[in-house]
Motif scaffolding. Structure first.
Motif, short mmCIF file in Angstrom:
data_model
loop_
_atom_site.label_atom_id
_atom_site.label_comp_id
_atom_site.label_asym_id
_atom_site.label_seq_id
_atom_site.Cartn_x
_atom_site.Cartn_y
_atom_site.Cartn_z
N VAL A 1 0.84 -1.20 0.00
CA VAL A 1 0.00 0.00 0.00
C VAL A 1 0.87 1.25 0.00
CG1 VAL A 1 -1.62 1.36 1.38
CG2 VAL A 1 -2.00 -1.10 1.06
N ASP A 2 1.90 1.25 0.84
CA ASP A 2 2.81 2.40 0.90
C ASP A 2 3.51 2.63 -0.43
OD1 ASP A 2 2.18 2.85 3.56
OD2 ASP A 2 3.91 1.73 4.33
N GLU A 3 3.92 1.53 -1.08
CA GLU A 3 4.69 1.65 -2.32
C GLU A 3 3.83 2.01 -3.52
OE1 GLU A 3 7.51 -1.09 -5.28
OE2 GLU A 3 6.87 -1.87 -3.32
N HIS A 4 2.69 1.34 -3.67
CA HIS A 4 1.92 1.45 -4.91
C HIS A 4 0.76 2.44 -4.86
CE1 HIS A 4 4.04 -1.89 -6.83
NE2 HIS A 4 3.93 -2.56 -5.69
N LYS A 5 0.35 2.85 -3.66
CA LYS A 5 -0.78 3.78 -3.51
C LYS A 5 -1.99 3.32 -4.35
CE LYS A 5 1.60 6.75 -1.00
NZ LYS A 5 2.87 6.03 -0.90
N PRO A 6 -2.51 2.12 -4.06
CA PRO A 6 -3.60 1.57 -4.89
C PRO A 6 -4.91 2.33 -4.68
CG PRO A 6 -3.28 0.22 -2.95
CD PRO A 6 -2.16 1.23 -2.94
N ASP A 7 -5.85 2.06 -5.59
CA ASP A 7 -7.20 2.60 -5.44
C ASP A 7 -8.05 1.71 -4.54
OD1 ASP A 7 -6.81 4.73 -7.45
OD2 ASP A 7 -6.69 3.02 -8.84
N VAL A 8 -7.80 0.39 -4.63
CA VAL A 8 -8.60 -0.58 -3.89
C VAL A 8 -7.69 -1.64 -3.29
CG1 VAL A 8 -10.54 -2.21 -4.00
CG2 VAL A 8 -10.46 -0.28 -5.58
N ALA A 9 -8.03 -2.09 -2.08
CA ALA A 9 -7.36 -3.24 -1.46
C ALA A 9 -8.40 -4.32 -1.20
CB ALA A 9 -6.69 -2.83 -0.15
N ILE A 10 -8.07 -5.55 -1.59
CA ILE A 10 -8.90 -6.71 -1.28
C ILE A 10 -8.17 -7.48 -0.19
CG2 ILE A 10 -9.94 -8.82 -2.17
CD1 ILE A 10 -9.94 -7.53 -4.95
N VAL A 11 -8.81 -7.63 0.96
CA VAL A 11 -8.11 -8.12 2.15
C VAL A 11 -8.88 -9.27 2.80
CG1 VAL A 11 -7.06 -7.46 4.35
CG2 VAL A 11 -7.29 -5.76 2.53
N ASP A 12 -8.16 -10.35 3.11
CA ASP A 12 -8.74 -11.45 3.87
C ASP A 12 -8.80 -11.05 5.34
OD1 ASP A 12 -9.61 -13.90 4.79
OD2 ASP A 12 -7.69 -14.91 4.53
N VAL A 13 -9.89 -11.40 6.02
CA VAL A 13 -10.04 -11.09 7.43
C VAL A 13 -8.95 -11.76 8.26
CG1 VAL A 13 -11.45 -11.54 9.47
CG2 VAL A 13 -12.50 -10.56 7.43
N ARG A 14 -8.76 -13.05 8.04
CA ARG A 14 -7.84 -13.85 8.87
C ARG A 14 -6.54 -14.10 8.11
NH1 ARG A 14 -10.52 -16.23 13.19
NH2 ARG A 14 -12.80 -16.11 13.12
N MET A 15 -5.45 -13.55 8.68
CA MET A 15 -4.13 -13.74 8.07
C MET A 15 -3.11 -14.06 9.15
SD MET A 15 -3.78 -11.09 4.86
CE MET A 15 -3.97 -9.57 5.78
N PRO A 16 -1.91 -14.49 8.75
CA PRO A 16 -0.87 -14.80 9.73
C PRO A 16 -0.52 -13.55 10.57
CG PRO A 16 -0.28 -15.61 7.56
CD PRO A 16 -1.48 -14.73 7.38
N PRO A 17 0.01 -13.73 11.78
CA PRO A 17 0.46 -15.02 12.32
C PRO A 17 -0.61 -15.79 13.10
CG PRO A 17 1.20 -13.25 13.73
CD PRO A 17 0.53 -12.59 12.56
N THR A 18 -1.67 -15.12 13.61
CA THR A 18 -2.63 -15.81 14.47
C THR A 18 -3.91 -16.20 13.76
OG1 THR A 18 -3.75 -13.79 15.22
CG2 THR A 18 -1.77 -14.46 16.43
N HIS A 19 -4.11 -15.68 12.55
CA HIS A 19 -5.32 -15.98 11.77
C HIS A 19 -6.59 -15.61 12.56
CE1 HIS A 19 -3.28 -18.01 8.44
NE2 HIS A 19 -2.46 -18.49 9.37
N THR A 20 -6.57 -14.45 13.19
CA THR A 20 -7.75 -13.95 13.89
C THR A 20 -8.24 -12.69 13.19
OG1 THR A 20 -6.32 -12.81 15.50
CG2 THR A 20 -7.17 -14.99 16.10
N ASP A 21 -7.77 -11.52 13.64
CA ASP A 21 -8.28 -10.27 13.06
C ASP A 21 -7.20 -9.46 12.35
OD1 ASP A 21 -6.77 -9.52 15.22
OD2 ASP A 21 -8.24 -8.09 16.00
N GLU A 22 -6.10 -10.10 11.95
CA GLU A 22 -5.00 -9.34 11.33
C GLU A 22 -5.44 -8.58 10.08
OE1 GLU A 22 -2.75 -12.47 13.68
OE2 GLU A 22 -4.60 -12.37 12.50
N GLY A 23 -6.32 -9.18 9.30
CA GLY A 23 -6.77 -8.52 8.09
C GLY A 23 -7.55 -7.25 8.37
N ILE A 24 -8.43 -7.29 9.36
CA ILE A 24 -9.20 -6.11 9.72
C ILE A 24 -8.28 -5.01 10.24
CG2 ILE A 24 -10.90 -5.20 11.37
CD1 ILE A 24 -12.19 -6.72 9.13
#
Length: 214
Positions: free
Chosen positions: A41-64
């Motif tokens: 996000v910092d590098e590319h300054k996108p218009d849209v991000a598609i994000v999974d709710v659960r990501m490493p390391p704990t697979h809880t709320d990292e995506g949010i």
């Protein structure tokens, strides 16, 4: 439209990228975790991000957490969050700062390509796309304590479609009624929920979600 994808499942991540590129959209980066996502996000300054709710390391709320941080770093970034399940707490956390340019969909919607792309474009245009199952859960859990009990069954149907992000014409088509009838129902909903007439047009979704969260 410049897009960054954050998804730790390789098949879904690459499948999404292929789908979007086939539709002529520009996927500028993919990431398998919060840190590389924020770096992208910092590098590319996108218009849209598609994000999974659960990501490493704990697979809880990292995506949010990462989605909220990305919008703080890049104001105006549209975010479409994908979740395998209806998770009320995560939906309200994401939407608590306002609903413009935000979406929350179940991953099963990705397989319905037309629905998914419609939601993506709506979010990119500054609108809101909330999965019908999420809306239904929030409505059922919060109806008794936020004034929604004053609404008629038809008004609740209209409200749910508003919360999904549909406009009046689309609501009329979905409910097989006239656009004038939809206008009438919406005026009644705003009156029963004590919404100030001075609220801006975007109140259609943000106000609904604010009431659902109370």
């Amino acid at each position: 439209m410049r897009i960054v994808i954050a998804e730790d499942e390789p098949l879904l991540r690459e499948g999404l990228a292929l789908l979007l590129r086939a539709e002529g959209l520009e996927v500028v980066a993919t990431a398998d975790g919060p840190a590389p996502f924020l770096a992208a996000v910092d590098e590319h300054k996108p218009d849209v991000a598609i994000v999974d709710v659960r990501m490493p390391p704990t697979h809880t709320d990292e995506g949010i957490v990462a989605a909220v941080e990305a919008r703080r770093r890049l104001p105006g970034l549209a975010v479409l969050v994908l979740s395998a399940y209806v998770e009320q707490a995560f939906a309200t956390d994401l939407l608590s700062g306002g609903a413009a340019g935000l979406g929350y969909l179940l991953k099963e919607r990705v397989g319905r390509v037309e629905e998914f792309l419609t939601a993506l474009h709506r979010v990119a245009d500054g609108g809101t796309a909330v999965d019908p199952e999420v809306v239904g859960l929030l409505l059922s859990r919060n109806r008794a304590d936020n004034g929604l009990e004053r609404l008629s069954p038809r008004e609740r149907d209209v409200l749910a479609l508003m919360a999904e992000g549909l406009g009046n014409v689309a609501i009329a088509e979905r409910l097989v009624v006239t656009e004038g009838a939809v206008h009438k129902h919406i005026r009644s909903i705003f009156a029963k929920l004590d919404l100030a007439p001075s609220d801006r047009a975007d109140r259609r979704v943000t106000a609904v979600l604010r009431y659902l969260e109370k």
